[in-house]
Design a protein around this motif. Structure first.
Motif, PDB file in Angstrom:
ATOM      1  N   GLU A 169       0.855  -1.195   0.000  1.00  0.00           N
ATOM      2  CA  GLU A 169       0.000   0.000   0.000  1.00  0.00           C
ATOM      3  C   GLU A 169       0.889   1.241   0.000  1.00  0.00           C
ATOM      4  O   GLU A 169       1.614   1.494   0.961  1.00  0.00           O
ATOM      5  CB  GLU A 169      -0.904  -0.014   1.228  1.00  0.00           C
ATOM      6  CG  GLU A 169      -1.842   1.181   1.307  1.00  0.00           C
ATOM      7  CD  GLU A 169      -2.632   1.184   2.595  1.00  0.00           C
ATOM      8  OE1 GLU A 169      -3.871   1.148   2.522  1.00  0.00           O
ATOM      9  OE2 GLU A 169      -2.008   1.230   3.675  1.00  0.00           O
ATOM     10  N   THR A 170       0.830   1.997  -1.075  1.00  0.00           N
ATOM     11  CA  THR A 170       1.607   3.226  -1.206  1.00  0.00           C
ATOM     12  C   THR A 170       0.665   4.411  -1.115  1.00  0.00           C
ATOM     13  O   THR A 170      -0.281   4.508  -1.905  1.00  0.00           O
ATOM     14  CB  THR A 170       2.369   3.254  -2.541  1.00  0.00           C
ATOM     15  OG1 THR A 170       3.196   2.089  -2.639  1.00  0.00           O
ATOM     16  CG2 THR A 170       3.241   4.493  -2.638  1.00  0.00           C
ATOM     17  N   CYS A 171       0.898   5.293  -0.140  1.00  0.00           N
ATOM     18  CA  CYS A 171      -0.020   6.406   0.110  1.00  0.00           C
ATOM     19  C   CYS A 171       0.680   7.750  -0.058  1.00  0.00           C
ATOM     20  O   CYS A 171       1.864   7.900   0.269  1.00  0.00           O
ATOM     21  CB  CYS A 171      -0.604   6.308   1.513  1.00  0.00           C
ATOM     22  SG  CYS A 171      -1.596   4.816   1.789  1.00  0.00           S
ATOM     23  N   ARG A 172      -0.070   8.727  -0.545  1.00  0.00           N
ATOM     24  CA  ARG A 172       0.383  10.100  -0.701  1.00  0.00           C
ATOM     25  C   ARG A 172      -0.709  11.027  -0.179  1.00  0.00           C
ATOM     26  O   ARG A 172      -1.847  10.624   0.032  1.00  0.00           O
ATOM     27  CB  ARG A 172       0.683  10.413  -2.172  1.00  0.00           C
ATOM     28  CG  ARG A 172       1.783   9.530  -2.790  1.00  0.00           C
ATOM     29  CD  ARG A 172       3.141   9.871  -2.196  1.00  0.00           C
ATOM     30  NE  ARG A 172       4.216   9.081  -2.780  1.00  0.00           N
ATOM     31  CZ  ARG A 172       4.688   7.957  -2.261  1.00  0.00           C
ATOM     32  NH1 ARG A 172       4.149   7.477  -1.134  1.00  0.00           N
ATOM     33  NH2 ARG A 172       5.663   7.299  -2.848  1.00  0.00           N
ATOM     34  N   GLY A 173      -0.361  12.276   0.004  1.00  0.00           N
ATOM     35  CA  GLY A 173      -1.331  13.251   0.499  1.00  0.00           C
ATOM     36  C   GLY A 173      -0.852  13.896   1.769  1.00  0.00           C
ATOM     37  O   GLY A 173       0.229  14.497   1.799  1.00  0.00           O
ATOM     38  N   PHE A 177       3.994   7.351   2.569  1.00  0.00           N
ATOM     39  CA  PHE A 177       4.536   6.145   3.180  1.00  0.00           C
ATOM     40  C   PHE A 177       4.126   4.922   2.379  1.00  0.00           C
ATOM     41  O   PHE A 177       3.264   4.986   1.489  1.00  0.00           O
ATOM     42  CB  PHE A 177       4.043   6.000   4.623  1.00  0.00           C
ATOM     43  CG  PHE A 177       2.540   5.890   4.737  1.00  0.00           C
ATOM     44  CD1 PHE A 177       1.900   4.658   4.652  1.00  0.00           C
ATOM     45  CD2 PHE A 177       1.765   7.025   4.926  1.00  0.00           C
ATOM     46  CE1 PHE A 177       0.521   4.562   4.747  1.00  0.00           C
ATOM     47  CE2 PHE A 177       0.384   6.934   5.024  1.00  0.00           C
ATOM     48  CZ  PHE A 177      -0.234   5.695   4.932  1.00  0.00           C
ATOM     49  N   THR A 178       4.741   3.788   2.719  1.00  0.00           N
ATOM     50  CA  THR A 178       4.371   2.486   2.154  1.00  0.00           C
ATOM     51  C   THR A 178       4.184   1.494   3.290  1.00  0.00           C
ATOM     52  O   THR A 178       5.045   1.369   4.165  1.00  0.00           O
ATOM     53  CB  THR A 178       5.451   1.968   1.186  1.00  0.00           C
ATOM     54  OG1 THR A 178       5.578   2.878   0.085  1.00  0.00           O
ATOM     55  CG2 THR A 178       5.090   0.587   0.653  1.00  0.00           C
ATOM     56  N   SER A 179       3.047   0.820   3.294  1.00  0.00           N
ATOM     57  CA  SER A 179       2.775  -0.248   4.251  1.00  0.00           C
ATOM     58  C   SER A 179       2.730  -1.564   3.495  1.00  0.00           C
ATOM     59  O   SER A 179       2.399  -1.603   2.304  1.00  0.00           O
ATOM     60  CB  SER A 179       1.443  -0.023   4.971  1.00  0.00           C
ATOM     61  OG  SER A 179       1.486   1.136   5.790  1.00  0.00           O
ATOM     62  N   ARG A 180       3.046  -2.658   4.193  1.00  0.00           N
ATOM     63  CA  ARG A 180       3.069  -3.977   3.566  1.00  0.00           C
ATOM     64  C   ARG A 180       2.338  -4.991   4.446  1.00  0.00           C
ATOM     65  O   ARG A 180       2.428  -4.943   5.669  1.00  0.00           O
ATOM     66  CB  ARG A 180       4.511  -4.435   3.321  1.00  0.00           C
ATOM     67  CG  ARG A 180       5.263  -3.549   2.329  1.00  0.00           C
ATOM     68  CD  ARG A 180       6.709  -3.987   2.170  1.00  0.00           C
ATOM     69  NE  ARG A 180       7.407  -3.179   1.190  1.00  0.00           N
ATOM     70  CZ  ARG A 180       7.983  -1.997   1.459  1.00  0.00           C
ATOM     71  NH1 ARG A 180       7.933  -1.519   2.699  1.00  0.00           N
ATOM     72  NH2 ARG A 180       8.592  -1.322   0.517  1.00  0.00           N
ATOM     73  N   TRP A 196       2.153   1.923   8.672  1.00  0.00           N
ATOM     74  CA  TRP A 196       2.347   3.308   9.089  1.00  0.00           C
ATOM     75  C   TRP A 196       1.340   3.638  10.185  1.00  0.00           C
ATOM     76  O   TRP A 196       0.147   3.361  10.059  1.00  0.00           O
ATOM     77  CB  TRP A 196       2.133   4.234   7.893  1.00  0.00           C
ATOM     78  CG  TRP A 196       2.210   5.686   8.201  1.00  0.00           C
ATOM     79  CD1 TRP A 196       3.327   6.469   8.235  1.00  0.00           C
ATOM     80  CD2 TRP A 196       1.112   6.569   8.486  1.00  0.00           C
ATOM     81  NE1 TRP A 196       3.000   7.765   8.535  1.00  0.00           N
ATOM     82  CE2 TRP A 196       1.648   7.862   8.704  1.00  0.00           C
ATOM     83  CE3 TRP A 196      -0.264   6.388   8.594  1.00  0.00           C
ATOM     84  CZ2 TRP A 196       0.859   8.962   9.004  1.00  0.00           C
ATOM     85  CZ3 TRP A 196      -1.066   7.480   8.898  1.00  0.00           C
ATOM     86  CH2 TRP A 196      -0.498   8.747   9.099  1.00  0.00           C
ATOM     87  N   VAL A 197       1.831   4.234  11.280  1.00  0.00           N
ATOM     88  CA  VAL A 197       0.934   4.608  12.376  1.00  0.00           C
ATOM     89  C   VAL A 197       1.158   6.053  12.816  1.00  0.00           C
ATOM     90  O   VAL A 197       0.692   6.447  13.883  1.00  0.00           O
ATOM     91  CB  VAL A 197       1.092   3.658  13.586  1.00  0.00           C
ATOM     92  CG1 VAL A 197       0.537   2.280  13.266  1.00  0.00           C
ATOM     93  CG2 VAL A 197       2.549   3.564  14.026  1.00  0.00           C
ATOM     94  N   GLY A 198       1.857   6.838  11.996  1.00  0.00           N
ATOM     95  CA  GLY A 198       2.055   8.241  12.345  1.00  0.00           C
ATOM     96  C   GLY A 198       3.353   8.795  11.799  1.00  0.00           C
ATOM     97  O   GLY A 198       4.246   8.050  11.377  1.00  0.00           O
ATOM     98  N   PRO A 202       8.777   4.804  13.137  1.00  0.00           N
ATOM     99  CA  PRO A 202       9.029   3.684  12.231  1.00  0.00           C
ATOM    100  C   PRO A 202       7.744   2.900  12.015  1.00  0.00           C
ATOM    101  O   PRO A 202       6.778   3.041  12.784  1.00  0.00           O
ATOM    102  CB  PRO A 202      10.081   2.862  12.977  1.00  0.00           C
ATOM    103  CG  PRO A 202       9.897   3.213  14.410  1.00  0.00           C
ATOM    104  CD  PRO A 202       9.437   4.639  14.444  1.00  0.00           C
ATOM    105  N   PRO A 203       7.679   2.077  10.975  1.00  0.00           N
ATOM    106  CA  PRO A 203       6.479   1.253  10.781  1.00  0.00           C
ATOM    107  C   PRO A 203       6.242   0.344  11.982  1.00  0.00           C
ATOM    108  O   PRO A 203       7.190  -0.151  12.597  1.00  0.00           O
ATOM    109  CB  PRO A 203       6.806   0.432   9.525  1.00  0.00           C
ATOM    110  CG  PRO A 203       7.902   1.184   8.833  1.00  0.00           C
ATOM    111  CD  PRO A 203       8.684   1.860   9.921  1.00  0.00           C
ATOM    112  N   LEU A 204       4.983   0.145  12.308  1.00  0.00           N
ATOM    113  CA  LEU A 204       4.621  -0.796  13.359  1.00  0.00           C
ATOM    114  C   LEU A 204       4.511  -2.181  12.734  1.00  0.00           C
ATOM    115  O   LEU A 204       3.670  -2.411  11.853  1.00  0.00           O
ATOM    116  CB  LEU A 204       3.293  -0.402  14.005  1.00  0.00           C
ATOM    117  CG  LEU A 204       2.794  -1.333  15.127  1.00  0.00           C
ATOM    118  CD1 LEU A 204       3.735  -1.289  16.325  1.00  0.00           C
ATOM    119  CD2 LEU A 204       1.379  -0.942  15.544  1.00  0.00           C
ATOM    120  N   VAL A 205       5.375  -3.095  13.159  1.00  0.00           N
ATOM    121  CA  VAL A 205       5.337  -4.468  12.658  1.00  0.00           C
ATOM    122  C   VAL A 205       4.381  -5.270  13.536  1.00  0.00           C
ATOM    123  O   VAL A 205       4.515  -5.285  14.765  1.00  0.00           O
ATOM    124  CB  VAL A 205       6.738  -5.103  12.667  1.00  0.00           C
ATOM    125  CG1 VAL A 205       6.672  -6.545  12.171  1.00  0.00           C
ATOM    126  CG2 VAL A 205       7.700  -4.289  11.808  1.00  0.00           C
TER     127      VAL A 205
END
Length: 213
Positions: A169-173, A177-180, A196-198, A202-205
């Motif tokens: 998931e690639t997000c803009r706006g 960020f990119t989430s997987r 992504w959580v903020g 760093p990404p939350l795994v």
């Protein structure tokens, strides 16, 4: 306890300054999170949950924790670590957090979350929009960001590992960020994700430690 009440107990920033003191008194907030900013503690050596009990292994950079299930209504669930890190999930997606330096206070979708539609979508690319609220303080409006719009592209493709799908998931706006998400190719159940959580985190795994019934 009803879902909204427990959500406010575990994730008070999601209720924010609009929650009356008689529903969530200051003493109760301090009993859960302590005084000052509600940043939780992470365990140096997270304990394993009781055998068979639903749990999530959480990692944020070098910090680790094991969150056990506190409340469940359909696909909506609340999880909490012994040190006070709490996450709310809707299916595989983290939609709210508590106990972090920055809090994901709310998530609203324009339609249905595509992650919940993986069995019908199959492989390919899709676009979706959601809006989130972020805060660094539940009491200071100047540190809150409401209505952050995220325009995202979701790509579903086979992962290098057999019988596994990789959802990117690639997000803009309002944030870039990119989430997987890694899912079983047969059941479409997500068993691991990097979300992504903020901002400035760093990404939350998130890893599923025990399968939910």
């Amino acid at each position: 306890m009803r879902w909204p009440a427990l959500l406010c107990l575990l994730l008070p920033a999601a209720c924010g300054p609009f929650l009356p003191d008689e529903i969530l008194p200051t003493a109760l907030t301090e009993a859960i999170f302590g005084t000052g900013e509600p940043e939780a503690e992470w365990e140096s050596q997270p304990a394993e949950p009781p055998q068979g009990e639903p749990a999530l292994a959480l990692s944020l950079g070098e910090r680790r924790g094991v969150a056990t299930l506190m409340q469940e209504e359909g696909e909506r669930r609340l999880w909490r670590t012994p040190g006070g890190v709490a996450v709310a999930t809707d299916g595989a997606r983290v939609v709210a957090t508590a106990g972090l330096r920055q809090v994901l206070a709310a998530t609203r979708f324009d339609g249905t979350d595509l992650l919940a539609r993986l069995p019908e979508l199959g492989e390919g690319q899709w676009r979706a929009t959601r809006v989130v609220d972020l805060t660094r303080s539940a009491s200071d409006p100047t540190r809150m960001r409401f209505g952050v719009r995220l325009d995202c592209r979701l790509t579903v493709a086979p992962a290098p590992v057999e019988d596994t799908l990789l959802v990117t998931e690639t997000c803009r706006g309002g944030a870039n960020f990119t989430s997987r998400f890694w899912a079983d190719a047969r059941s479409y159940a997500v068993f691991r994700s990097e979300q992504w959580v903020g901002d400035d985190l760093p990404p939350l795994v998130v890893e599923v430690m025990a399968t939910l019934a």
